[in-house]
Design an enzyme around this catalytic site. Structure first.
Site, PDB file in Angstrom:
ATOM      1  N   ASP A  73      -4.957   3.398   3.762  1.00 53.17           N
ATOM      2  CA  ASP A  73      -4.956   2.356   3.285  1.00 53.17           C
ATOM      3  C   ASP A  73      -4.012   1.499   3.087  1.00 53.17           C
ATOM      4  O   ASP A  73      -3.183   1.536   4.372  1.00 53.17           O
ATOM      5  CB  ASP A  73      -4.131   2.945   1.506  1.00 53.17           C
ATOM      6  CG  ASP A  73      -3.595   3.503   1.986  1.00 53.17           C
ATOM      7  OD1 ASP A  73      -2.937   4.297   2.527  1.00 53.17           O
ATOM      8  OD2 ASP A  73      -2.551   3.221   0.661  1.00 53.17           O
ATOM      9  N   GLU A 137      -0.783   6.151   0.591  1.00 52.94           N
ATOM     10  CA  GLU A 137       0.318   5.939   0.302  1.00 52.94           C
ATOM     11  C   GLU A 137       1.209   4.473  -0.107  1.00 52.94           C
ATOM     12  O   GLU A 137       2.560   4.949  -1.120  1.00 52.94           O
ATOM     13  CB  GLU A 137       1.024   5.267   2.083  1.00 52.94           C
ATOM     14  CG  GLU A 137       2.549   5.419   2.013  1.00 52.94           C
ATOM     15  CD  GLU A 137       2.338   4.488   3.113  1.00 52.94           C
ATOM     16  OE1 GLU A 137       4.057   4.469   2.922  1.00 52.94           O
ATOM     17  OE2 GLU A 137       2.310   3.678   1.753  1.00 52.94           O
TER      18      GLU A 137
END
Length: 381
Positions: A73, A137
């Site tokens: 991400d 994350e």
């Protein structure tokens, strides 16, 4: 693999707008890269939510396992007017590759992937290697938490996370933990001219704030690398208008913990404070925590760290500096896996994480590929 192919993999990753979502699209692309080696790899997708798949790819064989991790991400690009280029179209300029995630951390993820592909291509796999590509994350490390709970990081013999580390001039081996908390208070509204008829919720959150700051400040141990525990009250909201007693209020804070004062110690202090205050007449406080992360202890003299320093000397002309990190990473979740292994954070990328015109130095990206390959070889030697 030619440099043009190595670069294309990174460009393709940047082109996928995995902004706090759509990591499955990144996983789809990575799976296609390993498809020619299906008889030599184990590919597992672990779904966190629709469109959000963690990816675990295991290659090689042996009794030892080296973990290599990266998150898929990225954060939102923000104000597009602040970008000189399209953040999701990788752009080359003056030896740099620009795009969202170029620094944090698709260049690190790409470097690991290319290193694995090249070892597969040349049949030079030195042992058992496991890629852990995670979701979420940037918003709470919940992909790493899911993989850890499922056992994918259990009994590793070492774990390297490709977080940007000053263009691989630093290696992170310890990190502060994070606690975000939200305190809400319920009171009773009244006209400000008759405050005795109301209960001021804002007064109650301020009382909590003052006592919390004092009690946490008493935790005075300082980590030699990470420094002290820190506490920031970051948001206070309450009241409806200037001539009314606030019937409700909210306070938010951020705490960075250290191994000497772990998260549980902080929870005990804050929960105990809320329980005490709620014994007072009129107090109605509620405390919640969001995405807490434990501090990551570490040892700069651990065998994995010594090996990383040795390999770094072979690839780079500048020395490697062991550092602690004030921000959380997937390492804060992976440290809960079974077994005793060191975690190191080292990857391409400099100081442009989350910034407009984010970039990675291409020379460093190519060096990172070589670094991860050499590290894998020597880890099993």
């Amino acid at each position: 693999m030619e440099k043009a192919q190595q670069l294309e993999i990174l460009k393709q990753l940047i082109a996928i707008p995995s902004v706090n979502d759509h990591e499955a699209d990144v996983a789809d692309y990575l799976v296609t890269l390993f498809a020619p080696y299906r008889d030599q790899v184990t590919i597992e997708r672990v779904t966190y939510a629709p469109g959000r798949d963690n990816l675990v790819i295991t290659v090689g064989q042996g009794n030892k396992t080296l973990g290599l991790a990266g998150h898929m991400d990225v954060v939102a690009p923000g104000d597009l007017a602040q970008w000189d280029t399209d953040p999701f179209k990788a752009t080359l300029k003056d030896g740099r590759l620009y795009g969202r995630g170029a620094c944090d951390m698709k260049s690190g993820l790409a470097a690991i992937v290319v290193a694995l592909l090249e070892m597969l291509e040349h049949q030079t796999l030195p042992g058992r290697l496991r890629l852990l590509a995670t979701v979420g994350e940037e918003t709470g490390e919940y992909g790493a938490a899911q993989l850890t709970e499922a056992g994918y990081a259990d009994h590793l013999d070492g774990l390297v996370i490709a977080e940007p580390s000053a263009d691989l001039s630093e290696v992170g081996y310890t990190a502060k933990g994070v606690i975000d908390y939200i305190l809400t208070a319920k009171g009773k509204g009244a006209h400000a001219s008759r405050p005795q008829l109301g209960i001021n919720a804002l007064d109650h959150v301020l009382e909590f704030a003052n006592q919390a700051k004092a009690r946490l400040a008493a935790l005075d141990q300082t980590d030699p690398v990470l420094g002290p525990l820190t506490h920031v009250i970051s948001v206070i909201e309450g009241g409806e208008q200037i001539n009314s007693v606030p019937a409700q209020a909210t306070l938010k804070g951020n705490i960075r913990t250290i191994p000497a004062h772990p998260n549980q110690q902080v929870y005990d202090i804050l929960d105990g404070l809320v329980a005490e205050l709620n014994q007072r007449p009129g107090y109605n406080l509620n405390l919640t925590y969001s995405f807490p992360e434990e501090p990551m202890p570490g040892n700069a003299d651990a065998p994995l760290l010594r090996l990383i320093d040795q390999v770094h000397q072979e690839v780079f002309a500048t020395p490697l500096t062991p550092v602690g990190q004030s921000g959380a990473s997937d390492g804060s979740e992976f440290l809960h896996a079974k077994g005793d292994f060191s975690i190191a954070l080292i990857g391409p990328g400099g100081s442009t994480s989350h910034a407009s015109n984010e970039y990675v130095e291409l020379a460093v990206y190519y060096q990172a590929i070589e670094f991860y390959q050499r590290l894998a070889q020597k880890f099993f030697d």
